[in-house]
Motif scaffolding. Structure first.
Motif, PDB file in Angstrom:
ATOM      1  N   ALA A 218       0.576   8.102 -10.396  1.00  0.00           N
ATOM      2  CA  ALA A 218       0.393   6.814  -9.722  1.00  0.00           C
ATOM      3  C   ALA A 218       0.512   6.926  -8.209  1.00  0.00           C
ATOM      4  O   ALA A 218       0.041   6.026  -7.494  1.00  0.00           O
ATOM      5  CB  ALA A 218       1.411   5.805 -10.247  1.00  0.00           C
ATOM      6  N   THR A 219       1.121   7.982  -7.674  1.00  0.00           N
ATOM      7  CA  THR A 219       1.177   8.142  -6.210  1.00  0.00           C
ATOM      8  C   THR A 219      -0.199   8.471  -5.643  1.00  0.00           C
ATOM      9  O   THR A 219      -0.457   8.204  -4.471  1.00  0.00           O
ATOM     10  CB  THR A 219       2.175   9.247  -5.811  1.00  0.00           C
ATOM     11  N   ASP A 220      -1.080   9.044  -6.449  1.00  0.00           N
ATOM     12  CA  ASP A 220      -2.443   9.322  -5.996  1.00  0.00           C
ATOM     13  C   ASP A 220      -3.290   8.063  -5.975  1.00  0.00           C
ATOM     14  O   ASP A 220      -4.153   7.894  -5.101  1.00  0.00           O
ATOM     15  CB  ASP A 220      -3.117  10.358  -6.910  1.00  0.00           C
ATOM     16  N   ALA A 221      -3.077   7.191  -6.938  1.00  0.00           N
ATOM     17  CA  ALA A 221      -3.835   5.936  -7.023  1.00  0.00           C
ATOM     18  C   ALA A 221      -2.864   4.830  -7.434  1.00  0.00           C
ATOM     19  O   ALA A 221      -2.769   4.489  -8.619  1.00  0.00           O
ATOM     20  CB  ALA A 221      -4.988   6.055  -8.019  1.00  0.00           C
ATOM     21  N   PRO A 222      -2.129   4.257  -6.472  1.00  0.00           N
ATOM     22  CA  PRO A 222      -1.132   3.229  -6.822  1.00  0.00           C
ATOM     23  C   PRO A 222      -1.736   2.020  -7.522  1.00  0.00           C
ATOM     24  O   PRO A 222      -1.058   1.356  -8.289  1.00  0.00           O
ATOM     25  CB  PRO A 222      -0.547   2.849  -5.454  1.00  0.00           C
ATOM     26  N   SER A 223      -3.004   1.746  -7.233  1.00  0.00           N
ATOM     27  CA  SER A 223      -3.685   0.650  -7.937  1.00  0.00           C
ATOM     28  C   SER A 223      -5.078   1.123  -8.303  1.00  0.00           C
ATOM     29  O   SER A 223      -5.820   1.613  -7.438  1.00  0.00           O
ATOM     30  CB  SER A 223      -3.761  -0.597  -7.055  1.00  0.00           C
ATOM     31  N   TYR A 224      -5.421   0.964  -9.592  1.00  0.00           N
ATOM     32  CA  TYR A 224      -6.752   1.387 -10.044  1.00  0.00           C
ATOM     33  C   TYR A 224      -7.262   0.364 -11.056  1.00  0.00           C
ATOM     34  O   TYR A 224      -6.741   0.242 -12.170  1.00  0.00           O
ATOM     35  CB  TYR A 224      -6.700   2.779 -10.667  1.00  0.00           C
ATOM     36  N   GLN A 225      -8.280  -0.407 -10.634  1.00  0.00           N
ATOM     37  CA  GLN A 225      -8.801  -1.514 -11.424  1.00  0.00           C
ATOM     38  C   GLN A 225     -10.298  -1.310 -11.691  1.00  0.00           C
ATOM     39  O   GLN A 225     -11.012  -0.774 -10.832  1.00  0.00           O
ATOM     40  CB  GLN A 225      -8.601  -2.845 -10.683  1.00  0.00           C
ATOM     41  N   MET A 226     -10.768  -1.772 -12.862  1.00  0.00           N
ATOM     42  CA  MET A 226     -12.178  -1.594 -13.214  1.00  0.00           C
ATOM     43  C   MET A 226     -12.713  -2.822 -13.958  1.00  0.00           C
ATOM     44  O   MET A 226     -11.983  -3.513 -14.678  1.00  0.00           O
ATOM     45  CB  MET A 226     -12.376  -0.348 -14.083  1.00  0.00           C
ATOM     46  N   ARG A 227     -13.997  -3.076 -13.762  1.00  0.00           N
ATOM     47  CA  ARG A 227     -14.750  -4.057 -14.537  1.00  0.00           C
ATOM     48  C   ARG A 227     -16.082  -3.442 -14.950  1.00  0.00           C
ATOM     49  O   ARG A 227     -16.538  -2.469 -14.330  1.00  0.00           O
ATOM     50  CB  ARG A 227     -14.985  -5.335 -13.746  1.00  0.00           C
ATOM     51  N   ILE A 228     -16.709  -4.047 -15.955  1.00  0.00           N
ATOM     52  CA  ILE A 228     -18.023  -3.587 -16.424  1.00  0.00           C
ATOM     53  C   ILE A 228     -18.980  -4.775 -16.425  1.00  0.00           C
ATOM     54  O   ILE A 228     -18.626  -5.879 -16.860  1.00  0.00           O
ATOM     55  CB  ILE A 228     -17.937  -2.966 -17.831  1.00  0.00           C
ATOM     56  N   VAL A 229     -20.196  -4.523 -15.935  1.00  0.00           N
ATOM     57  CA  VAL A 229     -21.265  -5.517 -15.994  1.00  0.00           C
ATOM     58  C   VAL A 229     -22.393  -4.905 -16.825  1.00  0.00           C
ATOM     59  O   VAL A 229     -22.899  -3.825 -16.500  1.00  0.00           O
ATOM     60  CB  VAL A 229     -21.765  -5.903 -14.596  1.00  0.00           C
ATOM     61  N   GLN A 230     -22.788  -5.589 -17.869  1.00  0.00           N
ATOM     62  CA  GLN A 230     -23.787  -5.063 -18.789  1.00  0.00           C
ATOM     63  C   GLN A 230     -25.146  -5.721 -18.571  1.00  0.00           C
ATOM     64  O   GLN A 230     -25.240  -6.880 -18.147  1.00  0.00           O
ATOM     65  CB  GLN A 230     -23.341  -5.305 -20.245  1.00  0.00           C
ATOM     66  N   GLY A 231     -26.189  -4.969 -18.895  1.00  0.00           N
ATOM     67  CA  GLY A 231     -27.545  -5.505 -18.902  1.00  0.00           C
ATOM     68  C   GLY A 231     -28.079  -5.876 -17.533  1.00  0.00           C
ATOM     69  O   GLY A 231     -28.863  -6.829 -17.426  1.00  0.00           O
ATOM     70  N   VAL A 232     -27.712  -5.123 -16.519  1.00  0.00           N
ATOM     71  CA  VAL A 232     -28.190  -5.460 -15.178  1.00  0.00           C
ATOM     72  C   VAL A 232     -29.609  -4.920 -14.967  1.00  0.00           C
ATOM     73  O   VAL A 232     -30.058  -3.984 -15.635  1.00  0.00           O
ATOM     74  CB  VAL A 232     -27.254  -4.884 -14.086  1.00  0.00           C
ATOM     75  N   LYS A 233     -30.282  -5.519 -14.011  1.00  0.00           N
ATOM     76  CA  LYS A 233     -31.610  -5.074 -13.607  1.00  0.00           C
ATOM     77  C   LYS A 233     -31.514  -4.590 -12.161  1.00  0.00           C
ATOM     78  O   LYS A 233     -31.141  -5.350 -11.272  1.00  0.00           O
ATOM     79  CB  LYS A 233     -32.618  -6.211 -13.719  1.00  0.00           C
ATOM     80  N   ILE A 234     -31.838  -3.326 -11.956  1.00  0.00           N
ATOM     81  CA  ILE A 234     -31.777  -2.749 -10.611  1.00  0.00           C
ATOM     82  C   ILE A 234     -33.025  -3.167  -9.841  1.00  0.00           C
ATOM     83  O   ILE A 234     -34.163  -2.928 -10.278  1.00  0.00           O
ATOM     84  CB  ILE A 234     -31.682  -1.214 -10.657  1.00  0.00           C
ATOM     85  N   GLN A 235     -32.829  -3.818  -8.703  1.00  0.00           N
ATOM     86  CA  GLN A 235     -33.942  -4.294  -7.886  1.00  0.00           C
ATOM     87  C   GLN A 235     -33.470  -4.436  -6.442  1.00  0.00           C
ATOM     88  O   GLN A 235     -32.296  -4.210  -6.132  1.00  0.00           O
ATOM     89  CB  GLN A 235     -34.435  -5.639  -8.418  1.00  0.00           C
ATOM     90  N   ASP A 236     -34.408  -4.795  -5.572  1.00  0.00           N
ATOM     91  CA  ASP A 236     -34.032  -5.033  -4.181  1.00  0.00           C
ATOM     92  C   ASP A 236     -33.112  -6.241  -4.094  1.00  0.00           C
ATOM     93  O   ASP A 236     -33.253  -7.207  -4.842  1.00  0.00           O
ATOM     94  CB  ASP A 236     -35.267  -5.272  -3.314  1.00  0.00           C
ATOM     95  N   SER A 237     -32.215  -6.200  -3.132  1.00  0.00           N
ATOM     96  CA  SER A 237     -31.314  -7.336  -2.908  1.00  0.00           C
ATOM     97  C   SER A 237     -32.081  -8.496  -2.297  1.00  0.00           C
ATOM     98  O   SER A 237     -33.098  -8.294  -1.612  1.00  0.00           O
ATOM     99  CB  SER A 237     -30.185  -6.931  -1.965  1.00  0.00           C
ATOM    100  N   PRO A 238     -31.602  -9.702  -2.501  1.00  0.00           N
ATOM    101  CA  PRO A 238     -32.229 -10.850  -1.828  1.00  0.00           C
ATOM    102  C   PRO A 238     -32.086 -10.719  -0.320  1.00  0.00           C
ATOM    103  O   PRO A 238     -31.223  -9.998   0.195  1.00  0.00           O
ATOM    104  CB  PRO A 238     -31.456 -12.047  -2.367  1.00  0.00           C
TER     105      PRO A 238
END
Length: 803
Positions: A218-238
């Motif tokens: 934990a001294t290497d990464a005192p906080s480590y958080q993750m989320r997952i987003v499914q079914g995304v479409k990769i495209q240019d940003s608005p």
């Protein structure tokens, strides 16, 4: 950090224009280096839509476009961009427009076809190549959303914004995010930031069924958080997102990567996105790298890791260098469907070492090195997931993974009103001070004249009462602080004798026509030990940045030679340079080096150039010797300095170099560089000198005294002698001076000859000896007697033949 004025106004009410804001912020603690208006000088640039397109009849690469620019009729424009196509929404510079570099666009003909304007690339409007999207690097920019033809293209591109360049010091890393900047600006004007935090809409799939995460230490990464987003479409940003990125100096890539950059710019929290389907074991393990473990980073470079590096792995192999750069094996690509988002806090020292080691310094690593707001880690993660679901048409998995976590707690710092007023010299009231703390968003409890100030985690730079005093001073206004003189007795400052002598030395050298240079104290191992006056042990740097800065210098000449190389490479060959600085010889057996003040000079090329009334005069040994003697004369040494030839140096010319000796100590050297050295370095004839100023300053001196002009005439005698080629002029003058008697006033060498009628191993030296008495006129007999002793001594001591 580039701060968008328009973005800032969305986060906090700014009551002044951008230029006034920049000046005000500079006076309250964070310097604003510049305020840039991207639309300066640009005009008549509009949105256009390519309605029709055909090939130019007289060209194999030009196209003729019929463009709707909001006028009654279509506008014909000839364009050579390879990516132009019908139906595109583009940037059009009308006739009379001004684009980047103040270029004016005119109605013209291109191979017989009329062109009424120009379809532009972003670079032609002043965009840097480093921020223009790669897809349009070699062509025109194409908008990815519908815009009204004829409307203002500069507004669509965000060029009516103003960009403030905040110079963020390491202690104010809280301002490396727009939210931190909003708090700073809000405190300056007494405004409270307003953030539009929206909730994340989650799907039904639990994240724990998709992925697991763990942190080995934990001294290497005192906080480590993750989320997952499914079914995304990769495209240019608005377009709004692209505007924010390039106004901050970041290149748009795609919607997913752009969101991670946007969150970093907004919250100061670096994020990383992984392709979920490329994680072989569907798990994330944060650990130290194994020795010689391999990783190919996103820039395509291969790295051999070591246990000092923190890596993100899929349970087996590394997929990212923590806090520095992701791995190519988990990169977001156009085929990516499921995205894993990482938000973390990493050990700053490890991140810095890794980034330096692999030359991977980035905006993310810089933020991790200086610190992040641990209270915003999950806020940033949630906003990134929400935006990815929104802009990528995806679904956020239910919940988030927390492999390690920090509970953010405010720091409470006590301080008294008396302490604040004593340090600042003010008479502030407790109400005023409490209001200043409140403007910063700090919690304040007042008990009589004692404040208990609660510092939120976003200001991790504040720990002690001195930090609070600084905050009060800058918000109250440095220019509002009273000016007072100390009440105690003042000591008048003055230079020490050593400081005076060093300044005098520099003044003399500059008065003799030399220009000062300042070179690095760290140099290469080979250069550090060249041109040393005495043997010494070197001092090497434990972790050098480069091999050219691996050792403390033991001479100044090597640095001057590097400066000469730089100038000669740019056709500057008439040089007279000097440096006064410290060298660092170390005595064998000692752990620390000494620090000695030296002065050194370098000459090459012509002293005077050829013109209508004089020939060019090149620098030579005797000119340099004259400079050195002029400098030594100012030291008024009680013991004269004598010269001894240097015969065995690999760096100096064997016939045109000498060491300077004071008593028994070598205090300098002078001479020409060895021809082989000059040839290897690609240098012209070069002359150098070096003096140990410490030895000169410690040597006994004589007092300067005025003497009346001589009242009696002097008498001269000339003598020419034959001596061996190995006999030096200094030895001859020493014999003459020792045996010339008390009336000998001067010895001058006026002729040197070797050649015809002289044996090969001999040379002829001719001297003028000047005699004078100060109390009466010398007699012929006195002069002849003294002169005879000189000639006899020359014959007996040097084996000279009197010619």
């Amino acid at each position: 950090m580039n701060v968008s004025y328009e973005w800032l106004k969305e986060l906090v009410d700014v009551p002044v224009d951008a230029d006034t804001l920049g000046e005000k912020v500079s006076r309250t603690g964070i310097e604003v280096d510049s305020v840039t208006h991207p639309d300066t000088g640009l005009k008549k640039i509009v949105i256009g839509k390519v309605v029709e397109l055909r090939e130019h009849p007289d060209s194999d690469h030009l196209h003729i476009a019929q463009v709707d620019t909001g006028d009654d009729d279509l506008r014909q424009i000839v364009c050579g961009a390879p990516n132009i196509a019908a139906g595109q929404t583009v940037i059009v510079a009308l006739p009379g427009a001004r684009i980047g570099d103040n270029v004016k666009i005119k109605r013209s003909k291109m191979r017989g076809e009329v062109s009424e304007g120009m379809i532009c690339a972003l670079q032609e409007l002043g965009f840097s190549d480093s921020i223009a999207p790669k897809a349009y690097a070699d062509g025109i920019y194409v908008f990815n959303e519908p815009l009204t033809p004829g409307s203002d293209a500069l507004a669509a591109l965000g060029m009516h914004d103003a960009i403030l360049d905040f110079e963020i010091t390491p202690n104010r890393a809280d301002a490396l995010g727009m939210r931190g900047v909003a708090w700073e600006v809000g405190a300056t004007y007494g405004e409270r930031p307003h953030f539009d935090d929206q909730p994340v809409v989650e799907g039904d799939t639990p994240i724990t069924s998709l992925l697991s995460a763990s942190v080995t230490d934990a001294t290497d990464a005192p906080s480590y958080q993750m989320r997952i987003v499914q079914g995304v479409k990769i495209q240019d940003s608005p377009l709004w997102l692209q505007r924010r990125l390039w106004n901050a100096g970041v290149r748009p890539i795609n919607n997913i990567v752009d969101i991670t950059n946007l969150i970093m710019l907004g919250y100061g929290q670096p994020l990383h996105a992984f392709d979920y389907d490329k994680l072989a074991n569907k798990q994330i393990v944060v650990r130290r790298a194994q020795a010689k473990e391999l990783l190919t980073t996103l820039d395509g470079n291969d790295h051999e890791l070591d246990p000092e590096d923190i890596v993100i792995t899929d349970g087996e192999k590394p997929v990212a260098l923590a806090g520095v750069m992701g791995g190519l094996n988990s990169e977001i690509t156009p085929e990516t469907v499921n995205v894993v988002i990482e938000a973390a806090s990493f050990a700053p020292v490890n991140i810095r070492k890794t980034a330096l080691k692999y030359n991977l310094r980035s905006q993310a690593s810089s933020r991790f090195e200086k610190g992040i707001d641990v209270a915003s880690i999950n806020l940033a993660l949630d906003e990134a997931a929400r935006l990815m679901a929104d802009l990528g048409d995806g679904t956020v998995a239910k919940g988030h993974l927390s492999a390690s976590a920090i509970v953010p707690e405010p720091v409470v710092v006590p301080i008294t009103l008396a302490r604040i007023n004593h340090v600042l010299g003010t008479a502030l009231s407790s109400t005023t001070v409490a209001a200043l703390f409140d403007r910063l968003g700090f919690g304040v409890e007042v008990d009589d004249d004692t404040f208990s100030v609660s510092i939120p985690p976003r200001r991790w730079d504040i720990h002690i009462d001195s930090d609070l005093i600084e905050e009060v001073a800058r918000l109250y206004g440095y220019d509002n602080l009273p000016s007072t003189l100390p009440t105690t007795t003042m000591t008048i400052g003055q230079f020490t004798p050593k400081q005076k002598r060093l300044r005098r030395t520099r003044q003399l050298l500059e008065g003799l026509g030399l220009s000062q240079v300042i070179t690095y104290s760290l140099t290469s191992v080979d250069e550090a030990s060249q041109f040393t006056l005495s043997p010494a042990a070197g001092t090497q740097v434990a972790f050098p940045m480069t091999q050219d800065h691996a050792k403390l210098r033991e001479n100044l000449i090597a640095g001057l030679i590097n400066a000469e190389k730089y100038n000669v490479a740019r056709q500057q060959v008439d040089l007279a340079l000097y440096e006064q600085g410290r060298v660092f010889p170390r005595t064998q057996g000692h752990s620390r080096p000494e620090e000695k003040e030296y002065a050194a000079g370098l000459f090459t090329g012509n002293l005077t150039n050829k013109n209508w009334h004089q020939a060019a005069r090149a620098v030579d040994f005797y000119y340099v010797k004259g400079v050195v003697e002029q400098l030594l004369r100012d030291y008024r040494l009680a013991t004269p300095v004598h010269y001894e030839a240097i015969r065995d140096s690999q760096d100096l010319h064997p016939g045109q170099s000498a060491k300077l000796v004071l008593g028994e100590q070598t205090i300098g050297l002078i001479g020409r560089l060895h021809p082989a050295y000059e040839h290897a370095a690609g240098l012209p004839q070069t002359y150098v000198f070096e003096l140990d100023l410490e030895a000169l300053m410690q040597a006994p001196r004589t007092e300067m005294a005025a003497k009346p002009a001589p009242k009696f005439p002097s008498v001269t005698r000339d003598v020419a002698i034959l001596v061996a080629q190995t006999v030096e002029n200094a030895a001859v003058e020493a014999v003459i001076t020792a045996n010339g008697g008390k009336f000998l006033r001067d010895v001058t060498l006026f002729d040197v000859y070797a050649g015809k009628n002289i044996a090969n191993h001999q040379k002829s030296l001719a001297y003028t000896l000047t005699y004078r008495r100060d109390d009466q006129t010398l007699t012929e007999e006195e002069v002849n007697t003294a002169f005879a002793k000189v000639t006899t001594a020359l014959e007996e001591q040097l084996g000279a033949t009197i010619r």
